[in-house]
Scaffold this motif. Structure first.
Motif, PDB file in Angstrom:
ATOM      1  N   ASP A 467       0.938  -1.164   0.364  1.00 45.12           N
ATOM      2  CA  ASP A 467       0.576   0.028  -0.351  1.00 45.12           C
ATOM      3  C   ASP A 467       0.629   0.902  -0.002  1.00 45.12           C
ATOM      4  O   ASP A 467       1.367   2.106   0.896  1.00 45.12           O
ATOM      5  CB  ASP A 467      -1.282   0.336   1.562  1.00 45.12           C
ATOM      6  N   GLU A 468       0.993   1.849  -1.147  1.00 42.37           N
ATOM      7  CA  GLU A 468       1.585   3.165  -1.201  1.00 42.37           C
ATOM      8  C   GLU A 468       1.708   3.817  -0.460  1.00 42.37           C
ATOM      9  O   GLU A 468       2.310   4.756  -0.086  1.00 42.37           O
ATOM     10  CB  GLU A 468       1.913   3.505  -2.675  1.00 42.37           C
ATOM     11  N   HIS A 469      -0.163   4.097  -0.555  1.00 47.25           N
ATOM     12  CA  HIS A 469      -0.377   5.417   0.966  1.00 47.25           C
ATOM     13  C   HIS A 469      -0.192   5.329   2.038  1.00 47.25           C
ATOM     14  O   HIS A 469       0.121   6.437   2.696  1.00 47.25           O
ATOM     15  CB  HIS A 469      -1.920   5.778   0.478  1.00 47.25           C
ATOM     16  N   LEU A 470       0.023   4.335   2.497  1.00 46.40           N
ATOM     17  CA  LEU A 470       0.481   3.756   3.932  1.00 46.40           C
ATOM     18  C   LEU A 470       1.767   4.318   4.063  1.00 46.40           C
ATOM     19  O   LEU A 470       2.253   4.575   5.150  1.00 46.40           O
ATOM     20  CB  LEU A 470      -0.238   2.430   4.269  1.00 46.40           C
ATOM     21  N   SER A 471       2.707   3.174   3.484  1.00 43.10           N
ATOM     22  CA  SER A 471       4.020   3.812   3.157  1.00 43.10           C
ATOM     23  C   SER A 471       4.286   5.275   3.169  1.00 43.10           C
ATOM     24  O   SER A 471       4.919   6.077   4.074  1.00 43.10           O
ATOM     25  CB  SER A 471       4.666   3.053   1.861  1.00 43.10           C
ATOM     26  N   GLU A 472       3.454   6.434   2.677  1.00 39.20           N
ATOM     27  CA  GLU A 472       3.975   6.631   2.646  1.00 39.20           C
ATOM     28  C   GLU A 472       3.551   8.144   4.298  1.00 39.20           C
ATOM     29  O   GLU A 472       4.658   8.793   4.948  1.00 39.20           O
ATOM     30  CB  GLU A 472       3.291   7.940   1.625  1.00 39.20           C
ATOM     31  N   LEU A 473       2.217   7.564   4.062  1.00 34.41           N
ATOM     32  CA  LEU A 473       2.362   8.355   5.383  1.00 34.41           C
ATOM     33  C   LEU A 473       2.645   7.734   6.348  1.00 34.41           C
ATOM     34  O   LEU A 473       2.933   8.978   7.548  1.00 34.41           O
ATOM     35  CB  LEU A 473      -0.012   7.762   6.060  1.00 34.41           C
ATOM     36  N   LEU A 474       3.456   6.679   6.636  1.00 38.34           N
ATOM     37  CA  LEU A 474       4.463   6.444   7.621  1.00 38.34           C
ATOM     38  C   LEU A 474       6.016   7.081   7.919  1.00 38.34           C
ATOM     39  O   LEU A 474       6.310   7.742   8.453  1.00 38.34           O
ATOM     40  CB  LEU A 474       4.593   4.853   7.755  1.00 38.34           C
ATOM     41  N   SER A 475       6.057   7.603   6.553  1.00 39.38           N
ATOM     42  CA  SER A 475       6.932   8.327   6.330  1.00 39.38           C
ATOM     43  C   SER A 475       6.795   9.699   6.659  1.00 39.38           C
ATOM     44  O   SER A 475       7.834  10.400   7.268  1.00 39.38           O
ATOM     45  CB  SER A 475       7.178   7.790   4.409  1.00 39.38           C
ATOM     46  N   TYR A 476       5.899  10.315   6.891  1.00 38.95           N
ATOM     47  CA  TYR A 476       5.381  11.643   7.603  1.00 38.95           C
ATOM     48  C   TYR A 476       6.265  11.853   9.209  1.00 38.95           C
ATOM     49  O   TYR A 476       6.204  12.730   9.504  1.00 38.95           O
ATOM     50  CB  TYR A 476       3.980  12.062   6.918  1.00 38.95           C
ATOM     51  N   LEU A 477       6.442  10.461   9.529  1.00 37.07           N
ATOM     52  CA  LEU A 477       6.366  10.504  10.998  1.00 37.07           C
ATOM     53  C   LEU A 477       7.554  11.116  11.801  1.00 37.07           C
ATOM     54  O   LEU A 477       8.316  11.069  10.620  1.00 37.07           O
ATOM     55  CB  LEU A 477       6.174   8.158  11.913  1.00 37.07           C
ATOM     56  N   PRO A 478       8.268  12.018  12.512  1.00 33.33           N
ATOM     57  CA  PRO A 478       9.176  11.921  12.660  1.00 33.33           C
ATOM     58  C   PRO A 478       9.375  10.990  13.264  1.00 33.33           C
ATOM     59  O   PRO A 478       9.343  10.174  13.445  1.00 33.33           O
ATOM     60  CB  PRO A 478       8.848  12.992  14.409  1.00 33.33           C
ATOM     61  N   ASP A 479      11.301  10.955  12.942  1.00 27.23           N
ATOM     62  CA  ASP A 479      11.963  10.016  13.285  1.00 27.23           C
ATOM     63  C   ASP A 479      11.778   9.689  15.213  1.00 27.23           C
ATOM     64  O   ASP A 479      12.473   8.370  15.167  1.00 27.23           O
ATOM     65  CB  ASP A 479      13.819  10.736  13.550  1.00 27.23           C
ATOM     66  N   GLU A 480      11.603  10.820  16.008  1.00 27.69           N
ATOM     67  CA  GLU A 480      11.194  10.221  16.850  1.00 27.69           C
ATOM     68  C   GLU A 480       9.623  10.194  17.404  1.00 27.69           C
ATOM     69  O   GLU A 480       9.583  11.277  17.781  1.00 27.69           O
ATOM     70  CB  GLU A 480      12.448  10.993  18.320  1.00 27.69           C
ATOM     71  N   VAL A 481       8.838   9.168  16.898  1.00 29.95           N
ATOM     72  CA  VAL A 481       7.791   9.324  17.139  1.00 29.95           C
ATOM     73  C   VAL A 481       7.383   8.802  18.631  1.00 29.95           C
ATOM     74  O   VAL A 481       7.782   7.810  19.496  1.00 29.95           O
ATOM     75  CB  VAL A 481       6.648   8.544  16.052  1.00 29.95           C
ATOM     76  N   PRO A 482       6.431   9.233  19.062  1.00 25.01           N
ATOM     77  CA  PRO A 482       6.049   9.320  20.758  1.00 25.01           C
ATOM     78  C   PRO A 482       5.222   7.570  20.371  1.00 25.01           C
ATOM     79  O   PRO A 482       4.431   7.468  19.509  1.00 25.01           O
ATOM     80  CB  PRO A 482       5.001   9.982  21.236  1.00 25.01           C
ATOM     81  N   VAL A 483       5.323   7.130  21.836  1.00 24.94           N
ATOM     82  CA  VAL A 483       5.166   5.147  21.436  1.00 24.94           C
ATOM     83  C   VAL A 483       3.749   4.860  21.641  1.00 24.94           C
ATOM     84  O   VAL A 483       2.673   3.850  21.078  1.00 24.94           O
ATOM     85  CB  VAL A 483       5.724   4.286  23.071  1.00 24.94           C
ATOM     86  N   ASP A 484       3.039   6.516  22.181  1.00 23.05           N
ATOM     87  CA  ASP A 484       1.817   6.064  22.243  1.00 23.05           C
ATOM     88  C   ASP A 484       0.724   6.646  20.763  1.00 23.05           C
ATOM     89  O   ASP A 484      -0.439   6.950  21.074  1.00 23.05           O
ATOM     90  CB  ASP A 484       1.189   7.227  23.009  1.00 23.05           C
ATOM     91  N   HIS A 485       1.077   6.880  20.056  1.00 25.57           N
ATOM     92  CA  HIS A 485       0.875   7.666  18.557  1.00 25.57           C
ATOM     93  C   HIS A 485       0.207   6.785  18.269  1.00 25.57           C
ATOM     94  O   HIS A 485       0.593   5.116  17.518  1.00 25.57           O
ATOM     95  CB  HIS A 485       1.994   8.199  17.967  1.00 25.57           C
ATOM     96  N   PRO A 486      -1.156   6.824  17.657  1.00 23.35           N
ATOM     97  CA  PRO A 486      -1.796   5.514  16.264  1.00 23.35           C
ATOM     98  C   PRO A 486      -1.032   5.025  15.496  1.00 23.35           C
ATOM     99  O   PRO A 486      -1.640   3.569  15.592  1.00 23.35           O
ATOM    100  CB  PRO A 486      -3.158   6.919  15.954  1.00 23.35           C
ATOM    101  N   LEU A 487       0.167   5.504  14.604  1.00 17.23           N
ATOM    102  CA  LEU A 487       0.515   4.684  13.677  1.00 17.23           C
ATOM    103  C   LEU A 487       2.371   4.064  14.283  1.00 17.23           C
ATOM    104  O   LEU A 487       2.436   3.543  13.145  1.00 17.23           O
ATOM    105  CB  LEU A 487       0.334   6.263  12.446  1.00 17.23           C
ATOM    106  N   ALA A 488       2.195   4.446  15.373  1.00 15.28           N
ATOM    107  CA  ALA A 488       3.688   4.062  15.949  1.00 15.28           C
ATOM    108  C   ALA A 488       3.383   2.663  15.833  1.00 15.28           C
ATOM    109  O   ALA A 488       5.077   1.824  15.296  1.00 15.28           O
ATOM    110  CB  ALA A 488       4.339   4.710  17.559  1.00 15.28           C
ATOM    111  N   PRO A 489       2.663   1.513  16.272  1.00 19.04           N
ATOM    112  CA  PRO A 489       3.060   0.201  16.328  1.00 19.04           C
ATOM    113  C   PRO A 489       3.228  -0.492  14.990  1.00 19.04           C
ATOM    114  O   PRO A 489       4.453  -1.686  14.182  1.00 19.04           O
ATOM    115  CB  PRO A 489       1.489   0.016  16.374  1.00 19.04           C
TER     116      PRO A 489
END
Length: 498
Positions: A467-489
């Motif tokens: 899924d290219e859209h999911l891959s791109e969305l995950l790339s928007y995350l900062p390097d140090e993403v909070p562990v409780d962020h919905p997309l962190a897992p």
């Protein structure tokens, strides 16, 4: 009266001049007010804001007389704007009485349509229009709505005084704020207690008027896939509840162009305007009366988890929202659903097919009885809720099920919206006899294709990896993403696989 300088008045004219917030006016009234300010074709209306809900309940489930007098004043203004009279001929004014909390909760609270009729006024309406069949249909619809929602007893007749009808209907809508389906919905979505619902009183327009009339729901993008195409459903000679209740199976939105060729381009134009205004996928309810288009509501559209990802990324690519804002458009529940990458094995017997309304795959025991569904789910049995159609009262059982299948209804029904929002596989409009065919069996529901299979046909696939859209969305995350962020897992899982 408990109003203060920090609150709007107890009754507000929705003409676009009052700068009310969504929290004050509730989603529906806020939408009407905003669209009228934009000059869109919206029937005139007024609203009792959300704070009046507390006043009503604190007053022993009664509307104080000073607020009621304000309602009657605004009703006179509605008469002036429409050129019709409430409760009198020769041109009776009929109104809808609609709920609307600050947060969108499709179908959870109550609405009364066609209010303002009695047997005498039904005859007056027939004489005015020369169409007694339509007048009788509208009267019967009102009687059914009033009996079910205001009285709570099927077959009960409404009072003959339209003013008495209106006061009782406003109370019934405020009462619906405390019903069990609202409690279940708010608990499932962690919405808290909330301030209450507003009540919108709006001049009726009639999708059941004639062959050039109808009602529909459209989305500015496909809410199941996120594709950037106008999507929706339509019923000719019908009213809004016919579509969203799921008790009828509608036609595709494209069928409007066959009946009303000049209306479809206008729908496309308005959808584009409202999407730009909301900066998001929007869900728009509309009615056409004798060829004239009216917009009744607009809100951010409920969408599947995968559609949430695609819409967020596409809007970021288009420059409508920032990558950081795109990350906020996917909820924790949607992110968890995206981690479930299940599909269906080939070769299994198809027991039923319908409209794909809530993507995803699930296996469970098909159950049609609501109490049995709740009991089995509480005992740990995965339940597929199978119903002729789903009513709002079915929502608590839907939330405890792994999938939903209905005989009737379309992909814009309340059942489909609720399922799509939480990532629950859903197939609607599977046809008469589906309940009898499936009940008691273990079945696999594929909400992406609209098929229901015999037995356990589920297997894991790698769709998420491509899924290219999911891959791109995950790339928007900062390097140090909070562990409780919905997309962190999801990102952590991707990194482990890499």
């Amino acid at each position: 009266m408990t109003s203060s300088a920090t609150l709007p008045g107890d009754v507000i004219t929705l003409d676009g001049t009052f700068p009310g917030t969504r929290d004050e006016l509730g989603g529906k009234a806020y939408s009407v007010n905003k669209m009228r300010a934009m000059g869109l074709p919206v029937p005139p209306a007024f609203a009792l804001p959300t704070h009046v809900c507390s006043i009503y309940h604190d007053s022993g489930r009664s509307l104080p007389d000073e607020i009621w007098q304000d309602v009657l004043t605004h009703l006179r203004r509605l008469e002036s704007e429409t050129g019709r009279r409430f409760g009198a001929g020769p041109s009776p004014l009929l109104v809808s009485v609609r709920s609307g909390a600050a947060q969108s909760m499709p179908g959870m609270m109550d609405t009364v349509l066609n209010l303002g009729l009695n047997p005498e006024l039904c005859t007056v309406l027939a004489e005015e229009t020369g169409d007694p069949q339509w007048a009788n249909d509208t009267w019967e619809r009102f009687c059914h709505s009033y009996a079910a929602i205001v009285v709570g007893t099927p077959g009960a007749q409404p009072p003959t005084d339209p003013v008495e009808q209106l006061r009782a209907a406003i109370g019934a809508v405020f009462d619906s704020w405390t019903n069990e389906r609202v409690k279940a919905y708010r608990a499932r979505h962690n919405l808290g207690a909330g301030a209450g619902t507003a009540v919108t009183v709006q001049a009726m327009v009639f999708g059941n008027r004639d062959e050039q009339s109808g009602t529909g729901v459209m989305f500015s993008r496909n809410p199941a896939t996120g594709d950037n195409v106008l999507y929706g459903e339509w019923l000719a000679k019908a009213q809004g509840e016919d579509v969203v209740s799921g008790e009828k199976t509608p036609a595709t939105l494209e069928s409007v162009s066959e009946i009303l060729p000049t209306t479809y381009p206008e729908l496309e134009r308005i959808a584009a305007i409202l999407e730009r205004e909301h900066r998001d996928l929007v869900d728009i309810e509309f009615t056409v009366e004798s060829g004239r288009l009216y917009i009744l509501q607009c809100r951010a559209g409920k969408r599947s988890p995968r559609a949430a990802v695609r819409v967020a990324v596409d809007l970021a690519r288009e420059g409508v929202i920032s990558p950081a804002e795109a990350l906020t458009r996917v909820s924790t529940e949607q992110a968890a659903s995206l981690a479930n990458t299940s599909g269906v094995r080939a070769g299994h017997t198809v027991l039923a097919t319908g409209t794909a309304a809530g993507p995803g795959v699930a296996v469970g025991q098909a159950v049609s009885d609501l109490d049995e569904a709740l009991d089995l789910a509480a005992a740990g049995t995965p339940v597929v809720l199978v119903r002729p159609s789903t009513a709002p009262d079915d929502v608590p059982a839907m939330f405890e099920s792994v999938a939903v299948v209905t005989e009737l209804g379309g992909s814009t029904s309340h059942a489909a919206l609720v399922c799509r929002e939480i990532g629950l596989p859903c197939v609607v409009g599977a046809g008469a006899g589906t309940v009898a065919t499936l009940t008691g069996l273990t079945v696999t529901v594929d909400g992406a294709t609209g098929s229901v299979y015999e037995g356990d046909a589920m297997h894991s696939d790698d769709e998420a990896d491509t899924d290219e859209h999911l891959s791109e969305l995950l790339s928007y995350l900062p390097d140090e993403v909070p562990v409780d962020h919905p997309l962190a897992p999801l990102r952590a899982e991707r990194l482990e696989r890499a």
